[in-house]
Scaffold this active site. Structure first.
Site, short mmCIF file in Angstrom:
data_model
loop_
_atom_site.label_atom_id
_atom_site.label_comp_id
_atom_site.label_asym_id
_atom_site.label_seq_id
_atom_site.Cartn_x
_atom_site.Cartn_y
_atom_site.Cartn_z
N LEU A 110 -6.24 25.16 -5.45
CA LEU A 110 -6.08 24.30 -4.29
C LEU A 110 -6.62 24.90 -3.01
CD1 LEU A 110 -2.48 22.90 -4.94
CD2 LEU A 110 -4.67 21.83 -5.48
N GLY A 113 -5.17 31.25 1.37
CA GLY A 113 -4.53 31.54 2.64
C GLY A 113 -4.65 33.02 2.92
N GLY A 114 -4.13 33.44 4.06
CA GLY A 114 -4.23 34.83 4.41
C GLY A 114 -3.51 35.73 3.43
N MET A 115 -2.42 35.22 2.85
CA MET A 115 -1.63 36.03 1.94
C MET A 115 -1.98 35.82 0.48
SD MET A 115 0.49 37.94 3.66
CE MET A 115 -1.00 38.21 4.61
N GLU A 117 -3.66 33.06 -2.97
CA GLU A 117 -4.32 31.89 -3.55
C GLU A 117 -3.26 30.83 -3.85
OE1 GLU A 117 -7.80 31.75 -4.73
OE2 GLU A 117 -7.99 33.38 -3.31
N VAL A 118 -3.65 29.57 -3.76
CA VAL A 118 -2.73 28.46 -4.02
C VAL A 118 -3.28 27.65 -5.19
CG1 VAL A 118 -1.54 26.47 -3.07
CG2 VAL A 118 -2.09 28.41 -1.59
N LYS A 136 1.89 29.79 -5.17
CA LYS A 136 1.19 30.68 -4.24
C LYS A 136 1.21 32.07 -4.86
CE LYS A 136 1.22 30.46 0.26
NZ LYS A 136 1.62 30.53 1.71
N ASP A 240 4.77 28.55 13.12
CA ASP A 240 3.43 27.96 12.98
C ASP A 240 3.53 26.44 12.80
OD1 ASP A 240 0.68 27.87 12.88
OD2 ASP A 240 0.54 28.43 10.77
#
Length: 371
Positions: A110, A113-115, A117-118, A136, A240
């Site tokens: 999908l 992100g910074g942290m 994979e999704v 995640k 955020d």
């Protein structure tokens, strides 16, 4: 599928039987070696009488389909094999590669992100239990070089998992599989408010003010659940809130997503957070630009920006560069919402004004007061 995970691909076989008088039935089998579709207790595939005895079998790493009552050679299965059986019954066999992660099957990528994979996923279990999920997964390339990312991902899950509210994404569990950390959460079907804004802007439209208010009321309800600590818990600040982290579902529900940089009040979750504020420049509260820690009121300021933009149909602080945007957050005039949109009810305009007060002490002090 990306190769960010240390897991091998495994074949997933989906068997669907469609009849003229009943809805399709789909059964899934992970890496089957031998599967008799009309007799295997795991399958219970309702094949019509006289259709034959179909067997799925692994021959040298290739899944094949053949009929025991016919001498024809086995047929290798590909992405979709379809057979028309007596009585108008259609048998479809789909084969696709998945990654197995504990009780989850990763079925598609999908985003990043910074942290981590999704991934799109499915959770499976005994008795045919099967539900969609999102995983995640901590990026493997961060494990060796940035060990604080591991702590931050775990902190994200532990924080978000304590929130049980219909306007906050549900966290199913935090897991670890062969050294890889993951967070499993509910799969949402809808669009972000950022996507909604973009579509409206492209059509030169804006939301009716009362509809914008109804959407943001759900955001405030979710924030109130996060901001209000339970017994033994600490306050949770999202840090955020922005249109990209607010998901509008098909039934009209709004859910707050991605507590990826959330933090417990007055506690740093990772050493590198000392480097500055987290979040998107157009939605950061002015006091954070002066080095003040995020708190309830900074979440409310960000939600106020979202409300103002949904009603006005235009960005409030966003400029051509991050620097110009931050300067606008700090110094640009904020006209009363009703001056910009005369059709906005007076109460809604006053709410936006109370949320967007630059002095946090004079700002609205709780999400409950805004909901």
């Amino acid at each position: 599928m990306p190769t960010m995970t240390p897991f091998a691909l495994t074949p997933l076989l989906e068997v669907e039987v469609s009849t003229t008088d009943a809805p399709p039935r789909v059964l899934s089998f992970l890496a089957p070696q031998t599967l008799r579709l009309d007799a295997d207790p795991r399958a219970a595939v309702p094949l019509p009488r006289g259709a034959g005895r179909f067997v799925v079998q692994d021959f040298g790493g290739t899944l094949t389909l053949h009929r025991e009552d016919q001498p024809a050679p086995p047929v290798p299965l590909d992405e979709l094999t379809e057979l028309l059986l007596p009585g108008g019954v259609v048998l479809r066999l789909r084969l696709r590669p998945v990654v197995v992660l504990g009780p989850y099957l990763l079925t598609g990528h999908l985003g990043c992100g910074g942290m981590g994979e999704v991934f799109a996923a499915r959770q499976t279990g005994p008795g045919g239990f099967d539900r969609p999920a999102v995983i995640k997964l901590l990026r493997c390339d961060l494990l060796g070089h940035h060990p604080e990312s591991r702590a931050l991902l775990l902190a994200e899950a532990r924080i978000a998992a304590r929130i049980n509210h219909p306007n906050v994404v549900t966290i199913y569990e935090v897991g670890e599989e062969r050294g890889a950390l993951y967070i499993a959460m509910e799969r949402l079907v809808g669009i972000t408010l950022l996507e909604l804004q973009t579509r409206l802007l492209g059509a030169s439209l804006r939301l009716p003010p009362l509809l914008a208010a109804a959407l943001l009321a759900q955001v405030f309800a979710g924030l109130d659940a996060a901001h209000r600590p339970g017994e033994g818990d600490e306050q949770i600040i999202h840090r955020d809130i922005s249109p990209s982290n607010l998901m509008l579902l098909r039934d009209g529900t709004v859910k707050i997503i991605d507590f990826g940089i959330a933090k417990l009040r007055d506690r740093l979750l990772a050493p590198r957070e000392h480097s500055g504020f987290k979040g998107k420049p157009a939605y950061v509260a002015p006091e954070q630009l002066q080095g003040a820690p995020a708190d309830i009121r900074s979440d409310l300021f960000a939600a106020g920006v979202v409300l103002y933009e949904l009603c006005s149909g235009a960005p409030l602080f966003a400029r051509d560069s991050p620097e110009a945007t931050l300067a606008a957050v700090y110094t640009a005039p904020i006209p009363p919402l009703r001056d910009v949109c005369p059709d906005v009810p007076a109460d809604l305009s006053r709410l936006a004004d109370a949320l967007l007060t630059r002095d946090p002490a004079a700002r609205l002090q709780s999400a409950a007061a805004a909901a």
